[in-house]
Design an enzyme around this catalytic site. Structure first.
Site, PDB file in Angstrom:
ATOM      1  N   GLU A  12       0.844  -1.211   0.000  1.00  0.00           N
ATOM      2  CA  GLU A  12       0.000   0.000   0.000  1.00  0.00           C
ATOM      3  C   GLU A  12       0.878   1.260   0.000  1.00  0.00           C
ATOM      4  OE1 GLU A  12      -3.367  -0.167   2.680  1.00  0.00           O
ATOM      5  OE2 GLU A  12      -3.507   2.016   2.692  1.00  0.00           O
ATOM      6  N   LYS A  20      -7.868  -1.384  11.052  1.00  0.00           N
ATOM      7  CA  LYS A  20      -7.194  -1.758   9.790  1.00  0.00           C
ATOM      8  C   LYS A  20      -5.966  -0.874   9.596  1.00  0.00           C
ATOM      9  CE  LYS A  20      -6.426  -1.738   5.164  1.00  0.00           C
ATOM     10  NZ  LYS A  20      -5.547  -0.846   4.392  1.00  0.00           N
ATOM     11  N   HIS A  53      -2.668  10.310   0.550  1.00  0.00           N
ATOM     12  CA  HIS A  53      -2.884   9.031  -0.122  1.00  0.00           C
ATOM     13  C   HIS A  53      -2.646   9.143  -1.616  1.00  0.00           C
ATOM     14  CE1 HIS A  53      -4.400   5.827   2.335  1.00  0.00           C
ATOM     15  NE2 HIS A  53      -4.947   5.241   1.280  1.00  0.00           N
ATOM     16  N   ASP A 102       3.939 -14.838  11.535  1.00  0.00           N
ATOM     17  CA  ASP A 102       2.675 -15.307  10.959  1.00  0.00           C
ATOM     18  C   ASP A 102       1.611 -14.212  11.102  1.00  0.00           C
ATOM     19  OD1 ASP A 102       0.259 -16.539  10.451  1.00  0.00           O
ATOM     20  OD2 ASP A 102       0.745 -18.380  11.526  1.00  0.00           O
TER      21      ASP A 102
END
Ligand code: MEV
Length: 440
Positions: free
Chosen positions: A85, A280, A393, A296
């Site tokens: 991202e 998130k 962004h 993991d």
């Protein structure tokens, strides 16, 4: 060509690729070229990757970036992050720099206990089962000695085994609920091996226990597996400063920023739709470091989100307050991580990432990862409550749009410059690129 195949795993790598491209692709040569361009020319390295999993046909690349200037408990770190991202590493770096000038991050490991369970069915008298458990418990631990010996020599091992009655949820259902200290290892193999040994001893000893009637001896093991829910393997990360020190530019005062920031966190605490996106953002930072250090991330994701729901409603992992003129922003999250075993000694980039982090212990890595999550959350909330998220962004996304249209290096330089002072949108970039190409 048939889309089913048997014996696929036994085919050679090139035969596997032949079958895939012939079955699923019209341009077979192009599909092969795309797959092969990601092969390493270093045969040993490629073989290592081939052997990580079954049916490897190529490697899937992710960028490995670094976010410098993280001051954590007075030690400086440059944090490796594997993520696709566009804005995540930039945001982490920005937050790191912001807090570097304000005392840095503080992190503490609260606990390191991991859990595993043997799930079994038993339909006899509970008191008899309890008596049997009491008698067999030392043998459960004793029989697992070949597995626990080395871990115990280093100070870890089995902490406890409890018998849990779950019959109010499912008729006849009980557990051997076991806790472990696995030190610098994530410990999945260690815990699962112990549990499978517990299960075997438990079942066999039941047959020899004379307190059971004949049908009571029949203990049916359903499964033995660690839990990725680790609420007692917990780390806390925190930043704080005087409210007025939060001021960075003329956009907003320190006080107004602190108030808006706390409001944003409060909303995520009570509103699940917002909490999921808020968390998130935290996981953007956490997963990237977890992945870069060979841990993991699915286990971490599952455990963290369960923890975020522990009070019955999904809620924010982070919290913020203003008290006596001091702004404090913090988070406690469960993280089961390892810095030995698994990929950590195997994957050359993972080894490099751990060296970059001063070869941390699992506890130190827990602190670093939690800080990366908190920093990411800070950066996102800072943008959201001031400029809005899209400005930063889209700036970071500019290169992706330019690459989509095969922009040359020169076009990239000119347009990056142009968009320093213009708003980035997909159509604005396309328009500017077309203008440039048409000589306008
Ligand atoms: C995007 O990947 C993450 C954010 O949506 C997180 C947030 O909204 O807090 C920006």
């Amino acid at each position: 060509m048939s889309k089913t195949i048997s014996g696929f795993s036994k085919l050679s790598k090139s035969k596997k690729i032949d079958w895939i491209v012939n079955t699923y692709f019209s341009n077979t040569e192009e599909a092969k070229r795309v797959l092969k361009q990601y092969w390493s020319s270093n045969e040993k390295l490629q073989q290592l990757h081939d052997e990580f999993i079954e049916n490897t046909i190529t490697n899937y690349y992710l960028p490995l970036g670094v976010a410098p200037n993280f001051l954590i408990n007075n030690t400086l770190y440059t944090i490796p992050m594997a993520i696709e991202e566009s804005s995540v590493v930039a945001a982490a770096s920005k937050a790191a720099k912001f807090w570097l000038d304000r005392g840095g991050f503080k992190a503490t490991v609260i606990s390191t206990t991991k859990i595993g369970q043997v799930h079994f069915m038993y339909h006899g008298d509970f008191n008899t089962l309890q008596r049997f458990f009491k008698q067999v418990k030392p043998k459960l631990i004793e029989d697992a000695k070949p597995i626990t010996k080395n871990m115990e020599a280093r100070g870890g091992g089995i902490i406890d085994i409890e018998l849990r009655d779950k019959t109010s949820d499912i008729k006849g259902y009980y557990q051997l609920h076991s806790s472990f200290e696995t030190l610098d290892a994530m410990g999945a193999n260690f815990i699962n091996s112990c549990l499978e040994q517990f299960a075997e001893t438990f079942k066999n000893e039941a047959l020899a226990f004379d307190g059971f009637s004949e049908n009571e001896q029949d203990i049916q093991i359903v499964m033995s597996i660690l839990s990725n829910y680790v609420p007692n393997c917990l780390v806390r990360a925190e930043v704080s400063c005087k409210v007025e020190e939060l001021k960075e530019d003329d956009l907003i005062s320190g006080e107004d920023f602190a108030i808006k920031f706390v409001q944003a966190v409060n909303i995520a605490e009570i509103e699940p739709y917002r909490a999921v996106t808020h968390n998130k953002g935290i996981m953007n930072g956490i997963d990237a470091v977890v992945l870069a250090t060979g841990n993991d991330f699915r286990a971490v994701e599952a455990g963290v989100h369960a923890y975020a729901s522990r009070h019955g409603t999904y809620s924010s992992l982070s919290h913020a307050k203003i008290e006596d003129g001091i702004f404090t922003f913090w988070m406690e999250i469960p993280l089961a991580l390892g810095t030995v075993g698994g990929l950590t000694g195997l994957h050359p980039l993972v080894k490099l990432a751990l060296e970059l982090l001063h070869k941390p212990s699992a506890k130190e890595l827990m602190q670093i990862v939690a800080v990366a999550g908190l920093a990411q959350n800070f950066a996102a909330l800072r943008s959201l409550t001031t400029t809005g998220i899209q400005q930063g962004h889209m700036k970071m996304h500019l290169m992706n749009i330019l690459n989509q249209f095969d922009a040359s290096d020169n076009e990239k330089i000119l347009l990056t410059d142009h968009f320093k002072t213009n708003v980035v949108t997909h159509s604005a970039v396309v328009e500017a690129l077309n203008k440039l190409r048409n000589g306008a």
